[in-house]
Design a protein around this motif. Structure first.
Motif, PDB file in Angstrom:
ATOM      1  N   LYS A 102     -14.745  -3.784  -0.476  1.00  7.76           N
ATOM      2  CA  LYS A 102     -14.254  -2.139  -1.561  1.00  7.76           C
ATOM      3  C   LYS A 102     -12.641  -2.823  -1.487  1.00  7.76           C
ATOM      4  O   LYS A 102     -12.849  -2.498  -3.171  1.00  7.76           O
ATOM      5  CB  LYS A 102     -14.425  -1.237  -1.025  1.00  7.76           C
ATOM      6  CG  LYS A 102     -15.654  -0.516  -1.146  1.00  7.76           C
ATOM      7  CD  LYS A 102     -15.333   0.766   0.552  1.00  7.76           C
ATOM      8  CE  LYS A 102     -16.290   0.892   1.001  1.00  7.76           C
ATOM      9  NZ  LYS A 102     -16.086   2.224   2.758  1.00  7.76           N
ATOM     10  N   ARG A 103     -11.841  -3.216  -0.983  1.00  5.74           N
ATOM     11  CA  ARG A 103     -11.132  -3.730  -1.698  1.00  5.74           C
ATOM     12  C   ARG A 103     -10.732  -4.955  -2.766  1.00  5.74           C
ATOM     13  O   ARG A 103     -10.203  -4.938  -4.230  1.00  5.74           O
ATOM     14  CB  ARG A 103      -9.816  -4.007  -1.223  1.00  5.74           C
ATOM     15  CG  ARG A 103      -9.072  -3.230   0.477  1.00  5.74           C
ATOM     16  CD  ARG A 103      -7.479  -3.756   0.583  1.00  5.74           C
ATOM     17  NE  ARG A 103      -8.227  -3.008   2.027  1.00  5.74           N
ATOM     18  CZ  ARG A 103      -7.330  -2.908   3.084  1.00  5.74           C
ATOM     19  NH1 ARG A 103      -6.973  -4.283   3.312  1.00  5.74           N
ATOM     20  NH2 ARG A 103      -7.472  -2.156   4.038  1.00  5.74           N
ATOM     21  N   LEU A 104     -11.645  -5.677  -2.875  1.00  2.20           N
ATOM     22  CA  LEU A 104     -11.410  -6.832  -3.449  1.00  2.20           C
ATOM     23  C   LEU A 104     -12.770  -6.566  -5.048  1.00  2.20           C
ATOM     24  O   LEU A 104     -11.704  -6.835  -5.771  1.00  2.20           O
ATOM     25  CB  LEU A 104     -13.172  -7.762  -3.571  1.00  2.20           C
ATOM     26  CG  LEU A 104     -13.211  -9.060  -4.040  1.00  2.20           C
ATOM     27  CD1 LEU A 104     -11.804 -10.105  -3.909  1.00  2.20           C
ATOM     28  CD2 LEU A 104     -14.125 -10.580  -3.514  1.00  2.20           C
ATOM     29  N   ALA A 105     -13.476  -5.518  -4.862  1.00  4.99           N
ATOM     30  CA  ALA A 105     -13.573  -4.205  -6.478  1.00  4.99           C
ATOM     31  C   ALA A 105     -12.956  -4.332  -6.331  1.00  4.99           C
ATOM     32  O   ALA A 105     -12.880  -3.896  -8.219  1.00  4.99           O
ATOM     33  CB  ALA A 105     -14.968  -3.582  -5.647  1.00  4.99           C
ATOM     34  N   ILE A 106     -11.892  -3.027  -6.377  1.00  2.82           N
ATOM     35  CA  ILE A 106     -10.734  -2.669  -6.512  1.00  2.82           C
ATOM     36  C   ILE A 106      -9.689  -3.865  -7.753  1.00  2.82           C
ATOM     37  O   ILE A 106      -9.627  -3.430  -8.649  1.00  2.82           O
ATOM     38  CB  ILE A 106      -9.678  -1.731  -6.255  1.00  2.82           C
ATOM     39  CG1 ILE A 106     -10.703  -0.343  -5.172  1.00  2.82           C
ATOM     40  CG2 ILE A 106      -9.020  -1.034  -6.532  1.00  2.82           C
ATOM     41  CD1 ILE A 106     -10.353   0.544  -4.090  1.00  2.82           C
ATOM     42  N   MET A 107      -9.212  -4.818  -6.987  1.00  2.00           N
ATOM     43  CA  MET A 107      -8.814  -5.562  -7.878  1.00  2.00           C
ATOM     44  C   MET A 107      -9.479  -6.047  -8.958  1.00  2.00           C
ATOM     45  O   MET A 107      -8.689  -6.819  -9.423  1.00  2.00           O
ATOM     46  CB  MET A 107      -8.261  -6.846  -6.485  1.00  2.00           C
ATOM     47  CG  MET A 107      -7.038  -6.407  -5.533  1.00  2.00           C
ATOM     48  SD  MET A 107      -5.526  -5.117  -6.560  1.00  2.00           S
ATOM     49  CE  MET A 107      -5.152  -7.224  -7.843  1.00  2.00           C
ATOM     50  N   GLY A 108     -11.028  -6.314  -8.821  1.00  2.00           N
ATOM     51  CA  GLY A 108     -11.919  -6.895  -9.588  1.00  2.00           C
ATOM     52  C   GLY A 108     -11.097  -6.007 -10.857  1.00  2.00           C
ATOM     53  O   GLY A 108     -10.673  -6.923 -11.980  1.00  2.00           O
ATOM     54  N   MET A 109     -12.086  -4.766 -10.429  1.00  2.00           N
ATOM     55  CA  MET A 109     -11.063  -4.241 -12.022  1.00  2.00           C
ATOM     56  C   MET A 109      -9.806  -4.188 -12.878  1.00  2.00           C
ATOM     57  O   MET A 109      -9.385  -4.022 -13.269  1.00  2.00           O
ATOM     58  CB  MET A 109     -11.263  -2.686 -11.302  1.00  2.00           C
ATOM     59  CG  MET A 109     -13.206  -2.409 -11.002  1.00  2.00           C
ATOM     60  SD  MET A 109     -13.490  -0.669 -10.419  1.00  2.00           S
ATOM     61  CE  MET A 109     -13.405   0.226 -11.497  1.00  2.00           C
ATOM     62  N   LEU A 110      -9.117  -4.055 -11.385  1.00  2.00           N
ATOM     63  CA  LEU A 110      -7.498  -3.559 -12.223  1.00  2.00           C
ATOM     64  C   LEU A 110      -6.886  -5.020 -12.408  1.00  2.00           C
ATOM     65  O   LEU A 110      -6.231  -5.135 -13.493  1.00  2.00           O
ATOM     66  CB  LEU A 110      -6.380  -3.439 -10.196  1.00  2.00           C
ATOM     67  CG  LEU A 110      -6.356  -2.189 -10.476  1.00  2.00           C
ATOM     68  CD1 LEU A 110      -5.461  -2.562  -8.706  1.00  2.00           C
ATOM     69  CD2 LEU A 110      -5.786  -1.604 -11.510  1.00  2.00           C
ATOM     70  N   GLY A 111      -8.331  -6.510 -11.954  1.00  2.00           N
ATOM     71  CA  GLY A 111      -7.455  -7.684 -13.397  1.00  2.00           C
ATOM     72  C   GLY A 111      -7.687  -7.308 -14.390  1.00  2.00           C
ATOM     73  O   GLY A 111      -7.354  -8.545 -15.128  1.00  2.00           O
ATOM     74  N   ALA A 112      -8.780  -6.649 -14.857  1.00  2.00           N
ATOM     75  CA  ALA A 112      -8.542  -6.873 -15.737  1.00  2.00           C
ATOM     76  C   ALA A 112      -8.222  -5.886 -16.857  1.00  2.00           C
ATOM     77  O   ALA A 112      -8.450  -6.477 -17.954  1.00  2.00           O
ATOM     78  CB  ALA A 112     -10.628  -6.255 -15.689  1.00  2.00           C
ATOM     79  N   VAL A 113      -7.434  -5.105 -16.271  1.00  2.00           N
ATOM     80  CA  VAL A 113      -7.310  -3.924 -16.846  1.00  2.00           C
ATOM     81  C   VAL A 113      -5.453  -3.737 -16.610  1.00  2.00           C
ATOM     82  O   VAL A 113      -4.767  -4.889 -16.055  1.00  2.00           O
ATOM     83  CB  VAL A 113      -7.206  -2.464 -17.035  1.00  2.00           C
ATOM     84  CG1 VAL A 113      -9.036  -2.435 -16.880  1.00  2.00           C
ATOM     85  CG2 VAL A 113      -7.711  -2.678 -15.810  1.00  2.00           C
ATOM     86  N   SER A 114      -4.958  -3.200 -17.818  1.00  2.00           N
ATOM     87  CA  SER A 114      -3.432  -2.784 -17.340  1.00  2.00           C
ATOM     88  C   SER A 114      -3.276  -1.994 -16.716  1.00  2.00           C
ATOM     89  O   SER A 114      -1.851  -1.734 -16.048  1.00  2.00           O
ATOM     90  CB  SER A 114      -2.717  -3.102 -18.762  1.00  2.00           C
ATOM     91  OG  SER A 114      -3.121  -1.752 -19.940  1.00  2.00           O
ATOM     92  N   GLN A 115      -4.223  -1.110 -17.120  1.00  2.00           N
ATOM     93  CA  GLN A 115      -3.953   0.255 -15.841  1.00  2.00           C
ATOM     94  C   GLN A 115      -4.993   0.804 -15.636  1.00  2.00           C
ATOM     95  O   GLN A 115      -5.945   0.717 -16.718  1.00  2.00           O
ATOM     96  CB  GLN A 115      -2.517   1.488 -16.584  1.00  2.00           C
ATOM     97  CG  GLN A 115      -3.013   1.683 -17.941  1.00  2.00           C
ATOM     98  CD  GLN A 115      -1.849   2.909 -17.947  1.00  2.00           C
ATOM     99  OE1 GLN A 115      -1.467   3.850 -16.820  1.00  2.00           O
ATOM    100  NE2 GLN A 115      -1.790   3.423 -18.898  1.00  2.00           N
TER     101      GLN A 115
END
Length: 109
Positions: free
Chosen positions: A13-26
């Motif tokens: 779950k954290r990896l998926a969240i960080m994957g999403m965060l890594g692609a955006v500024s917020q």
């Protein structure tokens, strides 16, 4: 090789969240929750671990029903994500156990 994996990012779950965060500024809490199909409490728990590790910051806007929670990745968070992906790639591309030819070809034998 396993020690290169980031324990904060190892849970899926954290990896998926960080994957999403890594692609955006917020990114907004409800968007992450709905995309990953998590409950509010589960996402809050996962985000607390990510924020506590210094991998993201949190910002709240509005009041009452209009309140929104936004997360932004930090530079250390993006670096940790890149390193974690590199470690996963190294594991995925490691020679199979018992494959002597592959181990010898890599110079490890």
């Amino acid at each position: 090789m396993l020690d290169a994996l980031d324990p904060v990012l190892t849970p899926p779950k954290r990896l998926a969240i960080m994957g999403m965060l890594g692609a955006v500024s917020q990114i907004e809490f409800a968007f992450v929750r709905d995309t990953l199909e998590l409950s509010d409490s589960d996402l809050s728990k996962q985000m607390k671990a990510i924020v506590d590790a210094g991998y993201a910051t949190v910002r709240k806007t509005g009041k009452g029903a209009d309140r929104q929670t936004w997360y932004s990745p930090t530079k250390p968070g993006k670096t940790a994500l890149d390193r974690h992906f590199e470690a996963l790639s190294a594991l995925a591309n490691a020679p199979a156990i018992g494959d002597a030819a592959a181990v010898e070809a890599s110079g490890a034998g």
